[in-house]
Scaffold this motif. Structure first.
Motif, PDB file in Angstrom:
ATOM      1  N   SER A 171       0.820  -1.212   0.000  1.00 64.82           N
ATOM      2  CA  SER A 171       0.000   0.000   0.000  1.00 64.82           C
ATOM      3  C   SER A 171       0.851   1.258   0.000  1.00 64.82           C
ATOM      4  CB  SER A 171      -0.935   0.009   1.217  1.00 64.82           C
ATOM      5  OG  SER A 171      -0.225   0.259   2.422  1.00 64.82           O
ATOM      6  N   LEU A 172       2.164   1.129   0.207  1.00 71.57           N
ATOM      7  CA  LEU A 172       3.072   2.274   0.216  1.00 71.57           C
ATOM      8  C   LEU A 172       3.644   2.558  -1.167  1.00 71.57           C
ATOM      9  CD1 LEU A 172       5.039   1.499   3.506  1.00 71.57           C
ATOM     10  CD2 LEU A 172       3.022   2.941   3.200  1.00 71.57           C
ATOM     11  N   ASP A 173       3.153   1.880  -2.202  1.00 74.27           N
ATOM     12  CA  ASP A 173       3.597   2.151  -3.567  1.00 74.27           C
ATOM     13  C   ASP A 173       2.991   3.482  -4.013  1.00 74.27           C
ATOM     14  OD1 ASP A 173       4.311   2.212  -6.211  1.00 74.27           O
ATOM     15  OD2 ASP A 173       3.491   0.249  -6.715  1.00 74.27           O
ATOM     16  N   LEU A 174       3.849   4.483  -4.221  1.00 71.64           N
ATOM     17  CA  LEU A 174       3.387   5.829  -4.565  1.00 71.64           C
ATOM     18  C   LEU A 174       3.333   6.082  -6.065  1.00 71.64           C
ATOM     19  CD1 LEU A 174       5.486   7.895  -1.970  1.00 71.64           C
ATOM     20  CD2 LEU A 174       3.169   7.008  -1.732  1.00 71.64           C
ATOM     21  N   THR A 175       3.467   5.042  -6.879  1.00 71.22           N
ATOM     22  CA  THR A 175       3.536   5.231  -8.319  1.00 71.22           C
ATOM     23  C   THR A 175       2.287   5.932  -8.828  1.00 71.22           C
ATOM     24  OG1 THR A 175       4.815   3.196  -8.500  1.00 71.22           O
ATOM     25  CG2 THR A 175       3.883   4.094 -10.526  1.00 71.22           C
ATOM     26  N   PRO A 176       2.417   7.138  -9.418  1.00 68.76           N
ATOM     27  CA  PRO A 176       1.242   7.829  -9.964  1.00 68.76           C
ATOM     28  C   PRO A 176       0.575   6.997 -11.053  1.00 68.76           C
ATOM     29  CG  PRO A 176       3.120   9.325  -9.809  1.00 68.76           C
ATOM     30  CD  PRO A 176       3.642   7.938  -9.554  1.00 68.76           C
ATOM     31  N   GLY A 177      -0.738   7.093 -11.114  1.00 66.59           N
ATOM     32  CA  GLY A 177      -1.462   6.372 -12.146  1.00 66.59           C
ATOM     33  C   GLY A 177      -1.973   5.023 -11.691  1.00 66.59           C
ATOM     34  N   LYS A 178      -1.433   4.500 -10.593  1.00 66.80           N
ATOM     35  CA  LYS A 178      -1.949   3.250 -10.070  1.00 66.80           C
ATOM     36  C   LYS A 178      -3.217   3.531  -9.265  1.00 66.80           C
ATOM     37  CE  LYS A 178       0.878   0.125  -8.577  1.00 66.80           C
ATOM     38  NZ  LYS A 178       0.895  -0.874  -9.657  1.00 66.80           N
ATOM     39  N   ASP A 179      -3.930   2.470  -8.951  1.00 65.26           N
ATOM     40  CA  ASP A 179      -5.155   2.614  -8.166  1.00 65.26           C
ATOM     41  C   ASP A 179      -4.763   2.802  -6.703  1.00 65.26           C
ATOM     42  OD1 ASP A 179      -7.645   2.620  -7.076  1.00 65.26           O
ATOM     43  OD2 ASP A 179      -8.244   0.654  -7.821  1.00 65.26           O
ATOM     44  N   GLU A 180      -4.317   4.020  -6.378  1.00 64.66           N
ATOM     45  CA  GLU A 180      -3.775   4.285  -5.042  1.00 64.66           C
ATOM     46  C   GLU A 180      -4.825   4.054  -3.954  1.00 64.66           C
ATOM     47  OE1 GLU A 180      -1.763   8.063  -4.844  1.00 64.66           O
ATOM     48  OE2 GLU A 180      -1.288   7.964  -6.978  1.00 64.66           O
ATOM     49  N   GLU A 181      -6.063   4.417  -4.238  1.00 66.55           N
ATOM     50  CA  GLU A 181      -7.112   4.308  -3.226  1.00 66.55           C
ATOM     51  C   GLU A 181      -7.327   2.860  -2.802  1.00 66.55           C
ATOM     52  OE1 GLU A 181     -10.146   6.219  -0.813  1.00 66.55           O
ATOM     53  OE2 GLU A 181      -8.371   6.880  -1.911  1.00 66.55           O
ATOM     54  N   SER A 182      -7.402   1.940  -3.773  1.00 65.55           N
ATOM     55  CA  SER A 182      -7.642   0.536  -3.422  1.00 65.55           C
ATOM     56  C   SER A 182      -6.446  -0.050  -2.693  1.00 65.55           C
ATOM     57  CB  SER A 182      -7.950  -0.286  -4.675  1.00 65.55           C
ATOM     58  OG  SER A 182      -6.834  -0.335  -5.547  1.00 65.55           O
ATOM     59  N   HIS A 183      -5.227   0.338  -3.092  1.00 68.27           N
ATOM     60  CA  HIS A 183      -4.025  -0.141  -2.400  1.00 68.27           C
ATOM     61  C   HIS A 183      -4.014   0.338  -0.952  1.00 68.27           C
ATOM     62  CE1 HIS A 183      -1.517  -2.250  -5.313  1.00 68.27           C
ATOM     63  NE2 HIS A 183      -1.947  -1.410  -6.230  1.00 68.27           N
ATOM     64  N   ARG A 184      -4.343   1.602  -0.747  1.00 67.52           N
ATOM     65  CA  ARG A 184      -4.335   2.138   0.603  1.00 67.52           C
ATOM     66  C   ARG A 184      -5.438   1.533   1.456  1.00 67.52           C
ATOM     67  NH1 ARG A 184      -3.170   8.460  -1.118  1.00 67.52           N
ATOM     68  NH2 ARG A 184      -0.961   8.165  -1.609  1.00 67.52           N
ATOM     69  N   ASP A 185      -6.607   1.315   0.846  1.00 66.68           N
ATOM     70  CA  ASP A 185      -7.689   0.675   1.591  1.00 66.68           C
ATOM     71  C   ASP A 185      -7.300  -0.742   2.006  1.00 66.68           C
ATOM     72  OD1 ASP A 185      -9.398   2.825   1.580  1.00 66.68           O
ATOM     73  OD2 ASP A 185     -10.509   2.195  -0.195  1.00 66.68           O
ATOM     74  N   ALA A 186      -6.671  -1.479   1.075  1.00 71.36           N
ATOM     75  CA  ALA A 186      -6.235  -2.842   1.398  1.00 71.36           C
ATOM     76  C   ALA A 186      -5.189  -2.820   2.501  1.00 71.36           C
ATOM     77  CB  ALA A 186      -5.679  -3.528   0.151  1.00 71.36           C
ATOM     78  N   GLY A 187      -4.276  -1.854   2.427  1.00 74.13           N
ATOM     79  CA  GLY A 187      -3.265  -1.734   3.466  1.00 74.13           C
ATOM     80  C   GLY A 187      -3.875  -1.409   4.820  1.00 74.13           C
ATOM     81  N   LEU A 188      -4.879  -0.536   4.827  1.00 70.07           N
ATOM     82  CA  LEU A 188      -5.537  -0.183   6.082  1.00 70.07           C
ATOM     83  C   LEU A 188      -6.283  -1.385   6.661  1.00 70.07           C
ATOM     84  CD1 LEU A 188      -6.392   1.817   8.213  1.00 70.07           C
ATOM     85  CD2 LEU A 188      -8.236   2.576   6.694  1.00 70.07           C
ATOM     86  N   GLU A 189      -6.951  -2.167   5.807  1.00 69.67           N
ATOM     87  CA  GLU A 189      -7.653  -3.358   6.288  1.00 69.67           C
ATOM     88  C   GLU A 189      -6.674  -4.358   6.899  1.00 69.67           C
ATOM     89  OE1 GLU A 189      -9.864  -4.833   2.996  1.00 69.67           O
ATOM     90  OE2 GLU A 189     -11.254  -3.127   2.934  1.00 69.67           O
ATOM     91  N   ALA A 190      -5.511  -4.521   6.250  1.00 70.89           N
ATOM     92  CA  ALA A 190      -4.506  -5.436   6.790  1.00 70.89           C
ATOM     93  C   ALA A 190      -3.958  -4.919   8.114  1.00 70.89           C
ATOM     94  CB  ALA A 190      -3.370  -5.615   5.778  1.00 70.89           C
ATOM     95  N   ARG A 191      -3.749  -3.604   8.204  1.00 66.10           N
ATOM     96  CA  ARG A 191      -3.249  -3.015   9.441  1.00 66.10           C
ATOM     97  C   ARG A 191      -4.274  -3.198  10.572  1.00 66.10           C
ATOM     98  NH1 ARG A 191      -2.292   1.514   7.482  1.00 66.10           N
ATOM     99  NH2 ARG A 191      -0.057   1.321   7.072  1.00 66.10           N
ATOM    100  N   GLN A 192      -5.556  -3.027  10.242  1.00 64.98           N
ATOM    101  CA  GLN A 192      -6.596  -3.198  11.258  1.00 64.98           C
ATOM    102  C   GLN A 192      -6.705  -4.660  11.689  1.00 64.98           C
ATOM    103  OE1 GLN A 192      -9.792  -1.364   9.013  1.00 64.98           O
ATOM    104  NE2 GLN A 192      -9.694   0.506  10.247  1.00 64.98           N
ATOM    105  N   ALA A 193      -6.536  -5.590  10.729  1.00 69.91           N
ATOM    106  CA  ALA A 193      -6.591  -7.017  11.080  1.00 69.91           C
ATOM    107  C   ALA A 193      -5.412  -7.394  11.968  1.00 69.91           C
ATOM    108  CB  ALA A 193      -6.583  -7.861   9.807  1.00 69.91           C
ATOM    109  N   MET A 194      -4.225  -6.884  11.650  1.00 67.04           N
ATOM    110  CA  MET A 194      -3.060  -7.159  12.485  1.00 67.04           C
ATOM    111  C   MET A 194      -3.243  -6.537  13.869  1.00 67.04           C
ATOM    112  SD  MET A 194       0.982  -6.207  11.918  1.00 67.04           S
ATOM    113  CE  MET A 194       1.179  -7.168  10.428  1.00 67.04           C
TER     114      MET A 194
END
Length: 406
Positions: A171-194
């Protein structure tokens, strides 16, 4: 090329193996505003000043566009690394009590024997092999085993930890043009699960304490008060992720660099007492953390004749500062004996890496144990395949082999 595309080029995976020419371009252009409105800073003295400037916030709520951040939208508890004083100071002090001096001065040093033992066991596992993946066979299992034992995470749960961590790092991939929102949401869900997992584990320690950090955090009765359950979850998650991810990169980058510099490899193998200085140079030359992206000014701030407006996203390119010729002589040369090596390998200022003593110890002991076993090995591919993240930069695999034939 235009300097306002530097962030796009730095985060482009095609440049992951060698971002240093881009860092040199950044230093030459000074503080640069990017097409997305963020500001990049890569000069050593500018970064040092900003890291020690109380007007620079680490709290995402200080950003001009906080509503775009999924963690804030969901009301998640940020870890202390993403807070400003006095919240940051209170939480960091509580976390530090069971981790290091003055309250627990021997905890890190007491791990030396365990780290050496685990290193030896891992090395024994590939002693007779002619091909090794340094990441999978050594650099990952060592620090994740150490931090899990330190916190009190059962060994059988390590695969779950790795799955969550991989999603968070992705979720820390900052590459412009990627689906940043979905990556960050997935990262947040994983962080909350951990966090939920660690919270449940901490609850068990309330009635059945052990000699681990989770037990110490749960039962701490220091002057700063108790952690709330949400604070405990966020703090334990930070310690678990940061406690092994940066060390994986540091060990792997160390092996890669030393195989590229055979004279330094031989010198360290024959003189292990030189290892502490060599690890400091690795932290400068190939640091595990390249960017600090979550900063913003609390007021308009002038840096090298450029005014960075209040709330603007500010990205400090630590790895560019580490190779600044205005601070380091021959900065693109790996010199294990380099003196006056005040690098940004662990950041600087009040947010200086909490786990730096453990990462230093693990890397020194790991390389001391590993180098004698790598005699006759060479890189199977150079450059190796890198991980996606431009923030936590390191090889995804580092395959080495003994040459075949006579």
């Amino acid at each position: 090329m235009s300097p306002d595309t530097l962030l796009q080029r730095i985060t482009d995976y095609a440049n992951r193996a060698d971002p240093y020419p881009l860092y040199a371009e950044l230093r030459e252009n000074g503080v640069t505003r990017q097409t997305d409105g963020s500001y990049l800073v890569g000069a050593y003295h500018d970064i040092a000043a900003l890291l020690h400037d109380p007007r620079i916030s680490s709290d995402s709520r200080s950003r001009a566009d906080p509503d775009t951040l999924p963690m804030l939208r969901r009301g998640a508890q940020p870890a202390f690394i993403g807070l400003d004083d006095p919240e940051h100071d209170r939480l960091r002090r509580i976390a530090m009590r069971p981790f290091g001096p003055p309250h627990s001065p021997g905890r890190i040093d007491s791990l030396s024997t365990e780290i050496t033992r685990i290193s030896g066991e891992l090395i024994d596992g590939f002693r007779d092999r002619d091909r090794i993946d340094v990441v999978e066979d050594f650099a990952y299992p060592l620090p994740v085993t150490v931090i899990c034992r330190l916190l009190g995470v059962p060994h059988e749960d390590v695969p779950r930890i790795r799955g969550w961590t991989n999603t968070i790092i992705a979720s820390l991939d900052l590459t412009p043009g990627k689906d940043e929102e979905s990556h960050r949401d997935a990262g947040l869900e994983a962080r909350q699960a951990m966090g939920a997992y660690l919270g449940d584990l901490a609850d068990k320690r309330r009635d059945d304490p052990s000699d681990d950090m989770l037990s110490a955090l749960v039962h701490d009765s220091g002057p700063d008060g108790h952690l709330t359950r949400n604070e405990l979850m966020a703090t334990a998650t930070l310690l678990l992720i940061a406690g092994h991810e940066t060390t994986v990169n540091l060990i792997t980058n160390g092996v890669l660099t030393l195989l590229r510099y055979p004279d330094a490899f031989r010198a360290l193998r024959g003189n292990p007492e030189l290892m502490p200085g060599a690890v400091e140079e690795l932290l400068r030359y190939e640091p595990p953390v390249h960017l600090l992206p979550q900063r913003s000014p609390l007021t308009d701030v002038e840096v090298s004749d450029v005014t960075i407006p209040k709330g603007a996203p500010l990205i400090l390119v630590l790895a560019a500062g580490n190779r600044d010729p205005l601070r380091f002589a021959a900065p693109d040369r790996f010199d294990p004996a380099r003196a006056d090596n005040q690098h940004f390998g662990f950041g600087s200022g009040v947010h200086n890496c909490f786990g730096a003593p453990l990462a230093r110890l693990e890397t020194q002991l790991a390389l001391r144990a590993l180098l004698p076993r790598l005699e006759g090995f060479q890189l199977a591919e150079d450059p190796p395949p890198y991980r996606r993240s431009p923030i936590l930069r390191g090889p995804r695999h580092l395959r080495i082999e003994r040459p075949s034939g006579p």
